[in-house]
Write a protein that holds these residues in place. Structure first.
Motif, PDB file in Angstrom:
ATOM      1  N   GLN A  79       0.834  -1.207   0.000  1.00 44.59           N
ATOM      2  CA  GLN A  79       0.000   0.000   0.000  1.00 44.59           C
ATOM      3  C   GLN A  79       0.867   1.256   0.000  1.00 44.59           C
ATOM      4  O   GLN A  79       0.563   2.243  -0.684  1.00 44.59           O
ATOM      5  CB  GLN A  79      -0.929  -0.016   1.215  1.00 44.59           C
ATOM      6  CG  GLN A  79      -2.012  -1.077   1.134  1.00 44.59           C
ATOM      7  CD  GLN A  79      -2.744  -1.275   2.454  1.00 44.59           C
ATOM      8  OE1 GLN A  79      -2.342  -0.746   3.490  1.00 44.59           O
ATOM      9  NE2 GLN A  79      -3.820  -2.044   2.421  1.00 44.59           N
ATOM     10  N   GLU A  80       1.967   1.213   0.752  1.00 41.75           N
ATOM     11  CA  GLU A  80       2.895   2.350   0.764  1.00 41.75           C
ATOM     12  C   GLU A  80       3.522   2.557  -0.606  1.00 41.75           C
ATOM     13  O   GLU A  80       3.690   3.701  -1.061  1.00 41.75           O
ATOM     14  CB  GLU A  80       3.984   2.122   1.808  1.00 41.75           C
ATOM     15  CG  GLU A  80       3.512   2.232   3.244  1.00 41.75           C
ATOM     16  CD  GLU A  80       4.670   2.132   4.220  1.00 41.75           C
ATOM     17  OE1 GLU A  80       5.663   2.868   4.048  1.00 41.75           O
ATOM     18  OE2 GLU A  80       4.596   1.304   5.145  1.00 41.75           O
ATOM     19  N   LEU A  81       3.886   1.465  -1.268  1.00 37.21           N
ATOM     20  CA  LEU A  81       4.476   1.571  -2.605  1.00 37.21           C
ATOM     21  C   LEU A  81       3.489   2.215  -3.582  1.00 37.21           C
ATOM     22  O   LEU A  81       3.866   3.080  -4.380  1.00 37.21           O
ATOM     23  CB  LEU A  81       4.883   0.187  -3.109  1.00 37.21           C
ATOM     24  CG  LEU A  81       6.071  -0.486  -2.423  1.00 37.21           C
ATOM     25  CD1 LEU A  81       6.256  -1.899  -2.961  1.00 37.21           C
ATOM     26  CD2 LEU A  81       7.349   0.315  -2.611  1.00 37.21           C
ATOM     27  N   SER A  82       2.237   1.786  -3.525  1.00 40.76           N
ATOM     28  CA  SER A  82       1.214   2.368  -4.396  1.00 40.76           C
ATOM     29  C   SER A  82       1.092   3.865  -4.166  1.00 40.76           C
ATOM     30  O   SER A  82       0.986   4.654  -5.111  1.00 40.76           O
ATOM     31  CB  SER A  82      -0.143   1.701  -4.148  1.00 40.76           C
ATOM     32  OG  SER A  82      -0.164   0.394  -4.645  1.00 40.76           O
ATOM     33  N   GLN A  83       1.120   4.252  -2.903  1.00 39.19           N
ATOM     34  CA  GLN A  83       0.984   5.670  -2.581  1.00 39.19           C
ATOM     35  C   GLN A  83       2.192   6.469  -3.063  1.00 39.19           C
ATOM     36  O   GLN A  83       2.052   7.617  -3.515  1.00 39.19           O
ATOM     37  CB  GLN A  83       0.797   5.853  -1.072  1.00 39.19           C
ATOM     38  CG  GLN A  83       0.285   7.237  -0.687  1.00 39.19           C
ATOM     39  CD  GLN A  83      -1.067   7.546  -1.312  1.00 39.19           C
ATOM     40  OE1 GLN A  83      -1.995   6.732  -1.237  1.00 39.19           O
ATOM     41  NE2 GLN A  83      -1.184   8.705  -1.949  1.00 39.19           N
ATOM     42  N   LEU A  84       3.381   5.870  -2.984  1.00 43.39           N
ATOM     43  CA  LEU A  84       4.583   6.540  -3.494  1.00 43.39           C
ATOM     44  C   LEU A  84       4.441   6.863  -4.980  1.00 43.39           C
ATOM     45  O   LEU A  84       4.797   7.957  -5.435  1.00 43.39           O
ATOM     46  CB  LEU A  84       5.812   5.653  -3.287  1.00 43.39           C
ATOM     47  CG  LEU A  84       6.596   5.779  -1.989  1.00 43.39           C
ATOM     48  CD1 LEU A  84       7.760   4.798  -1.993  1.00 43.39           C
ATOM     49  CD2 LEU A  84       7.102   7.198  -1.771  1.00 43.39           C
ATOM     50  N   GLY A  94       5.808   2.867 -11.794  1.00 40.94           N
ATOM     51  CA  GLY A  94       4.946   1.887 -11.155  1.00 40.94           C
ATOM     52  C   GLY A  94       5.673   1.256  -9.986  1.00 40.94           C
ATOM     53  O   GLY A  94       6.809   1.617  -9.665  1.00 40.94           O
ATOM     54  N   ALA A  95       5.007   0.317  -9.333  1.00 47.00           N
ATOM     55  CA  ALA A  95       5.586  -0.361  -8.179  1.00 47.00           C
ATOM     56  C   ALA A  95       5.429  -1.867  -8.337  1.00 47.00           C
ATOM     57  O   ALA A  95       4.538  -2.346  -9.038  1.00 47.00           O
ATOM     58  CB  ALA A  95       4.921   0.106  -6.887  1.00 47.00           C
ATOM     59  N   ILE A  96       6.315  -2.589  -7.657  1.00 48.90           N
ATOM     60  CA  ILE A  96       6.303  -4.051  -7.684  1.00 48.90           C
ATOM     61  C   ILE A  96       5.904  -4.535  -6.299  1.00 48.90           C
ATOM     62  O   ILE A  96       6.598  -4.276  -5.314  1.00 48.90           O
ATOM     63  CB  ILE A  96       7.691  -4.613  -8.045  1.00 48.90           C
ATOM     64  CG1 ILE A  96       8.240  -3.942  -9.305  1.00 48.90           C
ATOM     65  CG2 ILE A  96       7.619  -6.122  -8.233  1.00 48.90           C
ATOM     66  CD1 ILE A  96       9.726  -4.170  -9.504  1.00 48.90           C
ATOM     67  N   ALA A  97       4.786  -5.217  -6.215  1.00 51.66           N
ATOM     68  CA  ALA A  97       4.316  -5.725  -4.929  1.00 51.66           C
ATOM     69  C   ALA A  97       5.157  -6.922  -4.494  1.00 51.66           C
ATOM     70  O   ALA A  97       5.736  -7.632  -5.318  1.00 51.66           O
ATOM     71  CB  ALA A  97       2.849  -6.135  -5.032  1.00 51.66           C
ATOM     72  N   HIS A  98       5.203  -7.134  -3.188  1.00 48.58           N
ATOM     73  CA  HIS A  98       5.888  -8.313  -2.659  1.00 48.58           C
ATOM     74  C   HIS A  98       4.868  -9.284  -2.088  1.00 48.58           C
ATOM     75  O   HIS A  98       3.905  -8.877  -1.431  1.00 48.58           O
ATOM     76  CB  HIS A  98       6.876  -7.922  -1.558  1.00 48.58           C
ATOM     77  CG  HIS A  98       7.424  -9.104  -0.808  1.00 48.58           C
ATOM     78  ND1 HIS A  98       8.046 -10.155  -1.449  1.00 48.58           N
ATOM     79  CD2 HIS A  98       7.410  -9.424   0.517  1.00 48.58           C
ATOM     80  CE1 HIS A  98       8.408 -11.057  -0.549  1.00 48.58           C
ATOM     81  NE2 HIS A  98       8.026 -10.643   0.639  1.00 48.58           N
ATOM     82  N   LEU A  99       5.066 -10.576  -2.351  1.00 42.18           N
ATOM     83  CA  LEU A  99       4.228 -11.623  -1.784  1.00 42.18           C
ATOM     84  C   LEU A  99       5.112 -12.602  -1.019  1.00 42.18           C
ATOM     85  O   LEU A  99       6.122 -13.061  -1.545  1.00 42.18           O
ATOM     86  CB  LEU A  99       3.471 -12.370  -2.884  1.00 42.18           C
ATOM     87  CG  LEU A  99       2.476 -11.555  -3.714  1.00 42.18           C
ATOM     88  CD1 LEU A  99       1.873 -12.421  -4.808  1.00 42.18           C
ATOM     89  CD2 LEU A  99       1.383 -10.974  -2.832  1.00 42.18           C
ATOM     90  N   PRO A 100       4.747 -12.942   0.218  1.00 43.03           N
ATOM     91  CA  PRO A 100       5.559 -13.880   0.997  1.00 43.03           C
ATOM     92  C   PRO A 100       5.324 -15.323   0.560  1.00 43.03           C
ATOM     93  O   PRO A 100       4.185 -15.748   0.353  1.00 43.03           O
ATOM     94  CB  PRO A 100       5.071 -13.654   2.433  1.00 43.03           C
ATOM     95  CG  PRO A 100       3.658 -13.180   2.275  1.00 43.03           C
ATOM     96  CD  PRO A 100       3.617 -12.397   0.996  1.00 43.03           C
ATOM     97  N   LEU A 121       0.436  -1.138  -9.081  1.00 45.74           N
ATOM     98  CA  LEU A 121       1.240  -2.347  -8.860  1.00 45.74           C
ATOM     99  C   LEU A 121       1.324  -3.119 -10.176  1.00 45.74           C
ATOM    100  O   LEU A 121       0.397  -3.821 -10.558  1.00 45.74           O
ATOM    101  CB  LEU A 121       0.620  -3.207  -7.757  1.00 45.74           C
ATOM    102  CG  LEU A 121       0.523  -2.530  -6.379  1.00 45.74           C
ATOM    103  CD1 LEU A 121      -0.248  -3.405  -5.402  1.00 45.74           C
ATOM    104  CD2 LEU A 121       1.908  -2.205  -5.826  1.00 45.74           C
ATOM    105  N   VAL A 122       2.454  -2.979 -10.864  1.00 43.08           N
ATOM    106  CA  VAL A 122       2.578  -3.515 -12.224  1.00 43.08           C
ATOM    107  C   VAL A 122       3.054  -4.960 -12.260  1.00 43.08           C
ATOM    108  O   VAL A 122       3.113  -5.577 -13.328  1.00 43.08           O
ATOM    109  CB  VAL A 122       3.524  -2.638 -13.070  1.00 43.08           C
ATOM    110  CG1 VAL A 122       2.955  -1.235 -13.223  1.00 43.08           C
ATOM    111  CG2 VAL A 122       4.928  -2.587 -12.459  1.00 43.08           C
TER     112      VAL A 122
END
Length: 357
Positions: A79-84, A94-100, A121-122
């Protein structure tokens, strides 16, 4: 057309807070997190080359965070990455989301319900391994199938400390091992709509300008691409000649410097100069610097919802779930009341029948 730097790093506050809670001595174990460019966007803008946009991903330290908190931390960081991206359109593409990897149920749902609908989130970032579990593990097949369905690219990142003198060799060996595992699994044939971006793949597969055995195997698999993080001009030249410029993406891995004498403020410019110095033609350079990413992004399905729409839908969904839960509780309570009343009525009838005799 601006240059697109397809992988750079930031450190979201969600990770900082989680690591503080874990009381991990992160600064000593991972000195690279002290880098100011990870959190200072004004300084980052100064360091960014002219007419250049970045795709940004989190610095990830999942193994320092308790497993039960990783999904929550990843969600908040995303969510922080999207806001950035929304706050700094002059800096981020764009931003790259992380998944555990340790919570596949969360990762699959989050991928389908949030990432697939996001404007910002691309794609997703996955580690080559986490807690001894490899990305190329058949246990991850549910996640792979979901990736194939939503068609978001995957950045595959090696697990290594950037400040270590052995970083490049460690990262290279991890990527080579993962490529071998994916080839053995016939991954490309099983999940043909997923684009896998090997972060640092040029430096790993074409070290010192040599074509590795893994690169030869990879050449026929069109859904695998590589980026130029940590690569020199000779390695970039060899990668383009072997795979074609359409499968090579520019990445600086900013702000982390892996070469002696290159300061963090100069990392992006230094990486850009390596592409410009490569012995490839101008059309190929433009593909590496922006065109290859533009072609890849054009294949990502059009987003269903904007970020605001997604937020409103999540609120509505939460409200509906709350109402459903309350209705179920009311129904259960009413059933208990009805059962008690019936029990009392049956007892009264029984007592009345006994009295009549």
């Amino acid at each position: 057309m601006p240059t697109i730097d397809v992988f750079t790093h930031v450190l979201p506050r969600a990770y900082e807070r989680a690591l503080e809670r874990s009381q991990a001595n992160l600064g000593a174990r991972h000195p690279s997190v002290r880098e100011n460019l990870l959190t200072d966007m004004d300084m980052r803008l100064v360091a960014n080359p002219p007419r250049s946009l970045q795709i940004v991903g989190s610095v990830i330290f999942d193994e320092q965070i308790r497993e039960k908190y990783r999904a929550e931390v990843a969600q908040t960081a995303n969510q922080e990455l999207s806001q950035l991206v929304l706050d700094h359109p002059e800096l981020f593409e764009g931003a790259i989301a992380h998944l555990p990897l340790n919570d596949l149920e969360f990762s699959c749902h989050y991928l389908a319900d949030t990432i697939a609908r996001s404007d910002t989130l691309v794609g997703i970032q996955m580690l080559t391994h986490e807690d001894g579990r490899n990305f190329a593990d058949e246990q991850n097949s549910a996640l792979f199938s979901m990736l194939n369905e939503v068609r978001r690219p995957v950045w595959l990142h090696p697990v290594a400390e950037h400040s270590s003198p052995h970083f490049l060799e460690s990262a290279r060996q991890q990527l080579l091992a993962t490529v071998r595992d994916l080839m053995d699994l016939r991954w490309a044939a099983s999940y043909p709509r997923v684009r896998v971006i090997l972060h640092g793949g040029v430096a790993a597969l074409f070290a010192q300008g040599e074509v590795s055995a893994e690169a030869t195997r990879l050449a026929a698999q069109q859904n695998f691409v590589v980026d130029t993080a940590w690569a020199n001009s000779l390695e970039i030249t060899t990668a383009v000649k072997t795979l074609g410029a359409g499968r090579v993406l520019f990445s600086s891995d900013s702000p982390f410097a892996t070469e002696t004498g290159v300061e963090s403020l100069d990392v992006a410019q230094h990486a850009l100069e390596q592409v410009k110095a490569a012995h490839i033609d101008e059309q190929e350079k433009q593909l590496v610097l922006s065109g290859s990413w533009e072609h890849m992004r054009a294949r990502i399905p059009v987003n269903v919802l904007s970020e605001q729409d997604l937020y409103e839908e999540e609120k509505a969904q939460a409200k509906a779930e709350k109402a459903k839960k309350e209705a179920e509780e009311d129904e259960k309570l009413q059933a208990e009341i009805d059962a008690e009343q019936k029990k009392n009525a049956d007892r009264d009838d029984s007592n009345g029948l006994s009295a009549s005799f």
